[in-house]
Enzyme design. Sequence first.
Site, short mmCIF file in Angstrom:
data_model
loop_
_atom_site.label_atom_id
_atom_site.label_comp_id
_atom_site.label_asym_id
_atom_site.label_seq_id
_atom_site.Cartn_x
_atom_site.Cartn_y
_atom_site.Cartn_z
N SER A 579 -7.95 28.04 40.22
CA SER A 579 -6.83 27.43 40.93
C SER A 579 -5.89 28.51 41.45
CB SER A 579 -6.05 26.50 39.99
OG SER A 579 -4.83 26.09 40.58
N TYR A 592 -1.51 25.29 31.93
CA TYR A 592 -2.54 25.22 32.98
C TYR A 592 -2.68 26.57 33.69
CZ TYR A 592 -4.98 23.44 37.14
OH TYR A 592 -5.87 23.20 38.16
#
Length: 701
Positions: A579, A592
Amino acid sequence: MDINAKTFRNVNYLWDHDHSKKLEGDELALFLYRSNILGADLRITNYGGGNTSCKTLEKDPLTGNTVEVMWVKGSGGDIGTLTREGIAGLYTERLRNLKTVYRGIEHEDEMVALFNHCIYDLNSKAPSIDTPLHGLLPFKHIDHLHPDALIAIAAAKDGQKITKEIWGDTMGWVPWQRPGFDLGLQLEKCLEENPGIRGIVLGNHGLFTWGDSSYECYINSLEVIDAAANYIEEKAEKRGPSFGGSRVESLPEDVRQEKAAMLAPVLRGLCSSEKAMVGHFNDTEAVLEFINSNDLERLAAMGTSCPDHFLRTKIKPLVLSIDTNYPLEDTEAILKMIEPQFEKYRKEYADYYESCKHPNSPAMRDPNPVVIIYPGVGMFTFAKNKQTARVASEFYVNAINVMRGSETISEYTALPRQEAFNIEYWLLEEAKLKRMPPEKPLSRKIAIVTGGSGGIGKAIADKLVAEGANVLLTDLDEKNLIEAMKSFNKDEASVAECDVTDENAIIKAYKKASIDFGGVDIIVHSAGLAISKPLEDTSVKEWDLLQDVLVKGQFLMVQHGVNIMKKQGRGGSIINIASKNGLVAGPNNVGYGTAKAAQQHMTRLLASELGKYKIRVNTVNPDGVIIGSKIWEGEWAEGRAKAYGISVDELPSHYAKRNLLNEIILPEDIANAVFSLCAILDKSTGNTINVDGGMANAFVR
């Protein structure tokens, strides 16, 4: 006689009179219907084998006269799936007039080009080599089939005598001859010498039957095939065990599957010495009976008899010499044991080619085996794709059935090696191979995609399959996997329920990839979840979950996948879906973002370690994939919206506006990046591709 399903013991009666009544008056539709239901029973004919025809009266577009036209399955089709587009329409009279220019069997091949001068329907599929076999016979409806029971009789030592014993004077016999115009003449001659027969058996080859209507032809075919099967069945009841009884005992099913999964990647690597192959495994009862038998070595060495069989399986299999109790964990030891067996097979195939070749024969093809037999365990087949490997397995099962039948009623005989070579390296067969469409970029590749039923994972699987790869999709939810599989057929993809935090589940998934396809070449770790919370709101449980799914899952997937890639010895490609958040420091994202950063650096570490094995490791960094992504369902979307001070509904436009291209990022965009790393950027490793529309703060450099 009341003909229905109960009339037949060894074939399926599938004719639906209610359906056929709707087709009355349309002979072509009835012909296609007959073809499809014949092809639906593999005891009647195998996939891609046999052909069917019908003759109708049509108006000649040039003269306006009524002419007879023969409609016949075109080259390379399959009667079970035959459609209007797969048939050829030819003027029957013109086809028969080719007898006036036929120069003899030594000029057989030149006749195929002349079939084009007989075309009536300009949308015809290319006529096959069997076209004159239908055209030179006078019947309105003809079936040419390759039933196991009939070939068992045709391949028996005294097949002609047995044919007469079963059908008396109602069936003709034509000795083995390569398909072509001259064989059509032999069929015509057989009919002239035996008027009133209901069909003809072709030595070592198959069956011709006919009728005045599609239904009569269908019933005639079923009756003849059923009679052959019943005859063999009755003889079998009076004989001892098939194939001389068992020499080896089958391992339990779970042990067979375990050993097959361990061995398949090794075999795949050896079979791929010239071109990569995809595998199929078969340990059905019929296969085990043969491969465990006392007669295995004798019969396997003789080779198959029917051309349809050996064109797909090679003339004979490789029978492995490995004790069923031998441990398969040590790849080097296994290679040391079986590599010489492959070398011996390749040399024997080269000797076969050299001893049989003609001055104009095509160059020798891949000398590796297609069929590999492991007594006590099962049968492996390897080919350019899953469908071809599966069909090769089915054809060798047909060959096993033929050998069993022939040995039951008499003695099995195979084609002489020269005759087999003349078929395998036939210039017309070579021309057919050259007409095959080019392979797709990922043809011969096997991929495993975690999170495969989710938005990004499913899009990646869709793309890889579309570009020719076989894909195993894994995910937590079995229902979602079942739904995802609706997009694919069994020759394209399979699924495995898998929690990537569970090492045993990952091991099971890779075993399934090895059993279903032979190994793995591409690993895409797309499984994920997202938790967006400030530091003080992030629990240890949430932290551990992110680390387990994203980081530990990636580690385990690579660790066990690389083990298979090393067995194959053909390198590989690993792509981790990370990501933008692994590069950019943002609020409410500690768990995350940290996990994604770990994924990215693990990629670089693994690229450094695995390069010597030609295994490439790369990262794709998506951002803002809201549409179609399961991550954006629920709390994550709410958390990100809160962080940016907007509503959830505003998220897609927010993310689009903030990137340099002002583009919405879709799952398909991530799939395209994965494809590029698999198929185009084949000298890239340790790299990161950002798919975020351009985020300056996420630029790698």
